[in-house]
Write an enzyme that holds these catalytic residues in place. Structure first.
Site, mmCIF file in Angstrom:
data_model
loop_
_atom_site.group_PDB
_atom_site.id
_atom_site.type_symbol
_atom_site.label_atom_id
_atom_site.label_comp_id
_atom_site.label_asym_id
_atom_site.label_seq_id
_atom_site.Cartn_x
_atom_site.Cartn_y
_atom_site.Cartn_z
ATOM 1 N N ARG A 46 0.853 -1.198 0.000
ATOM 2 C CA ARG A 46 0.000 0.000 0.000
ATOM 3 C C ARG A 46 0.883 1.239 0.000
ATOM 4 O O ARG A 46 0.621 2.214 -0.689
ATOM 5 C CB ARG A 46 -0.951 0.027 1.216
ATOM 6 C CG ARG A 46 -1.678 1.359 1.316
ATOM 7 C CD ARG A 46 -2.900 1.423 2.230
ATOM 8 N NE ARG A 46 -2.952 0.485 3.314
ATOM 9 C CZ ARG A 46 -2.240 0.602 4.453
ATOM 10 N NH1 ARG A 46 -1.436 1.632 4.638
ATOM 11 N NH2 ARG A 46 -2.342 -0.315 5.385
ATOM 12 N N TYR A 98 -16.194 17.490 -15.749
ATOM 13 C CA TYR A 98 -16.471 16.053 -15.870
ATOM 14 C C TYR A 98 -17.498 15.659 -14.789
ATOM 15 O O TYR A 98 -17.327 16.020 -13.624
ATOM 16 C CB TYR A 98 -15.171 15.268 -15.701
ATOM 17 C CG TYR A 98 -15.375 13.774 -15.644
ATOM 18 C CD1 TYR A 98 -15.690 13.056 -16.788
ATOM 19 C CD2 TYR A 98 -15.273 13.088 -14.440
ATOM 20 C CE1 TYR A 98 -15.898 11.686 -16.729
ATOM 21 C CE2 TYR A 98 -15.479 11.720 -14.377
ATOM 22 C CZ TYR A 98 -15.790 11.026 -15.523
ATOM 23 O OH TYR A 98 -16.000 9.680 -15.455
ATOM 24 N N ASP A 170 -6.914 19.120 -14.468
ATOM 25 C CA ASP A 170 -7.263 17.789 -14.962
ATOM 26 C C ASP A 170 -6.810 17.744 -16.429
ATOM 27 O O ASP A 170 -7.419 18.366 -17.289
ATOM 28 C CB ASP A 170 -8.780 17.582 -14.821
ATOM 29 C CG ASP A 170 -9.236 16.201 -15.289
ATOM 30 O OD1 ASP A 170 -8.505 15.572 -16.082
ATOM 31 O OD2 ASP A 170 -10.332 15.765 -14.892
ATOM 32 N N LYS A 195 -7.872 6.798 -19.706
ATOM 33 C CA LYS A 195 -8.175 7.307 -21.039
ATOM 34 C C LYS A 195 -6.920 7.226 -21.921
ATOM 35 O O LYS A 195 -6.468 6.141 -22.219
ATOM 36 C CB LYS A 195 -8.740 8.724 -20.922
ATOM 37 C CG LYS A 195 -9.776 8.902 -19.789
ATOM 38 C CD LYS A 195 -11.066 8.133 -20.010
ATOM 39 C CE LYS A 195 -11.945 8.036 -18.766
ATOM 40 N NZ LYS A 195 -12.310 9.309 -18.134
HETATM 41 C C1 LIG Z 1 -12.745 9.742 -16.846
HETATM 42 C C2 LIG Z 1 -12.416 11.072 -16.317
HETATM 43 C C3 LIG Z 1 -12.202 11.279 -14.936
HETATM 44 C C4 LIG Z 1 -12.379 10.177 -13.910
HETATM 45 O O1 LIG Z 1 -11.443 9.180 -14.049
HETATM 46 P P1 LIG Z 1 -11.735 7.616 -13.726
HETATM 47 O O2 LIG Z 1 -10.465 6.960 -14.131
HETATM 48 O O3 LIG Z 1 -12.909 7.230 -14.548
HETATM 49 O O4 LIG Z 1 -12.009 7.532 -12.272
HETATM 50 C C5 LIG Z 1 -11.853 12.548 -14.519
HETATM 51 N N1 LIG Z 1 -11.729 13.572 -15.396
HETATM 52 C C6 LIG Z 1 -11.936 13.413 -16.717
HETATM 53 C C7 LIG Z 1 -11.773 14.578 -17.620
HETATM 54 C C8 LIG Z 1 -12.284 12.162 -17.227
HETATM 55 O O5 LIG Z 1 -12.519 12.024 -18.526
#
Ligand SMILES: *Cc1c(COP(=O)(O)O)cnc(C)c1O
Length: 379
Positions: A46, A98, A170, A195
């Site tokens: 962890r 998001y 982000d 992504k």
């Molecule tokens: C998918 C996404 C998230 C969240 O991420 P997860 O891996 O699904 O928890 C946050 N911000 C954006 C812009 C995203 O596309």
């Protein structure tokens, strides 16, 4: 080192025990110690795991950061970041955020006394007016989802730095291949590596990256204390994904450009949202801040009939109807009934999220096949 070299080698060494060129999946929870107080840097997974450490170092390198931390999802990374705050602290965030970020802000952290404001962060006067002595964090998402607005990171940073407030970005949609927010004045970069960084739609993982040792220490403390880490297999998959990020992004952008032009000239298409188009309201910011314009496109249909959009979604065959984005395969989605269903209609319409809006995550298939697929569905 330039980007492609960093993506493949940054922060990485051959495995010290065998020379394995690819970081092994250290599927272990604990580590045998030589004697009490003497170990090889790892005590419990962890806290630290060699596969995760390799990904954290590599991801930091491509964002031009010094410290990386990997989590079980993008949302778990956001959860860690928000736990740096105290009850009563205030956060100012991009207004078309998001959905999952909005949800954790409003339904989890608000009840612990953190206050959230959602504004258009390109309105710098409004940002300055919203900042008060309780403001601790500005949260930027750019490009935004699904209308692909671009926020000027450098301009927001010039305000947060004067005010002594943290700026987090982000960077999921852009990826560090297209923009490196730390170079533009951000303190923390967040990723849903699910992504583009992973890139193959085969894992869920999140990252935080910073250059500030004090912020990093706090992130690692929370990562270990709250425990939302990723497993070694997932770390391995993202590490492997990042090695081809630059090659994939070039193709995502090239395909998206052709498809945006095709859609613009199609008689049944009304608006096309892609930051590379000259009429996009933030095209000049995108041109200044990003290397290229990314692989995400949204468009609406003439007449704005829900039924027409649903027909297109049903007719495509190379594009797959699914949530998520950033993988090698092209995806098609309908924000109103999928990702943005929870937002009241009036709010949606104001943000341009109309009934016929369709969102595309352009993959790296042959663009002629993608265009033929859309042409067939639209005709
Ligand atoms: C998918 C996404 C998230 C969240 O991420 P997860 O891996 O699904 O928890 C946050 N911000 C954006 C812009 C995203 O596309």
């Amino acid at each position: 080192m330039k980007f492609g070299t960093k993506a493949i080698h940054g922060g990485l060494k051959p495995d010290p025990s065998t020379g394995a060129i690819m970081t092994p999946i250290y599927q272990t929870s604990t580590y045998v110690q030589d004697e009490v107080g003497f170990h090889k840097g790892y005590q419990y997974s962890r806290t630290k795991n060699p596969t995760r450490s390799a990904l954290e170092a590599n991801a930091a390198t491509i964002e031009n950061g010094k410290f990386g931390a990997a989590f079980g999802s993008g949302i778990a990374a956001i959860d860690c970041l928000l736990k740096m705050l105290q009850p009563g602290d205030e956060v100012i965030a991009t207004h078309d955020l998001y959905g999952g970020s909005y949800r954790i802000f409003k339904t989890i952290f608000e009840k612990y006394g953190i206050v959230f404001h959602f504004i258009d962060l390109n309105q710098t006067d409004l940002l300055k007016k919203t900042i008060n002595e309780k403001t601790k964090l500005v949260w930027v998402e750019t490009p935004t989802n699904p209308t692909l607005q671009i926020i000027n990171i450098r301009e927001v940073a010039s305000i947060t730095q004067v005010a002594g407030i943290l700026l987090a970005v982000d960077n999921t949609f852009a990826t560090p291949y297209l923009q490196t927010p730390l170079d533009l004045g951000a303190d923390i970069v967040m990723h849903s590596a699910t992504k583009y960084l992973g890139g193959h739609s085969d894992t869920v993982l999140g990252l935080l990256i910073t250059n500030d040792p004090a912020i990093a220490e706090e992130i690692y403390r929370i990562q270990n204390s709250s425990g939302a880490i990723c497993g070694p297999m997932d770390a391995f998959l993202v590490l492997r994904g990042i090695k081809t990020l630059h090659v994939r992004m070039k193709q995502h952008c090239e395909n998206a450009k052709e498809i945006a032009c095709f859609l613009e000239n199609h008689p049944k298409v009304d608006k096309v949202y892609w930051p590379g188009l000259k009429h996009h309201p933030n095209h000049h910011i995108a041109k200044d801040q990003m290397l290229d314009f990314g692989g995400m496109i949204s468009f609406s249909l003439v007449g704005d009939h829900l039924g027409d959009a649903l027909k297109v979604l049903k007719k495509v065959s190379v594009f797959s109807l699914a949530e998520s984005l950033g993988g090698v395969e092209s995806l098609i989605g309908h924000p109103v009934s999928m990702t943005h269903a929870a937002i009241p209609k009036q709010e949606r319409m104001k943000a341009g999220i109309v009934d016929s809006l369709i969102r595309l995550s352009i993959g790296i298939e042959d663009k002629d096949d993608l265009i033929a697929d859309l042409k067939n569905a639209l005709d």
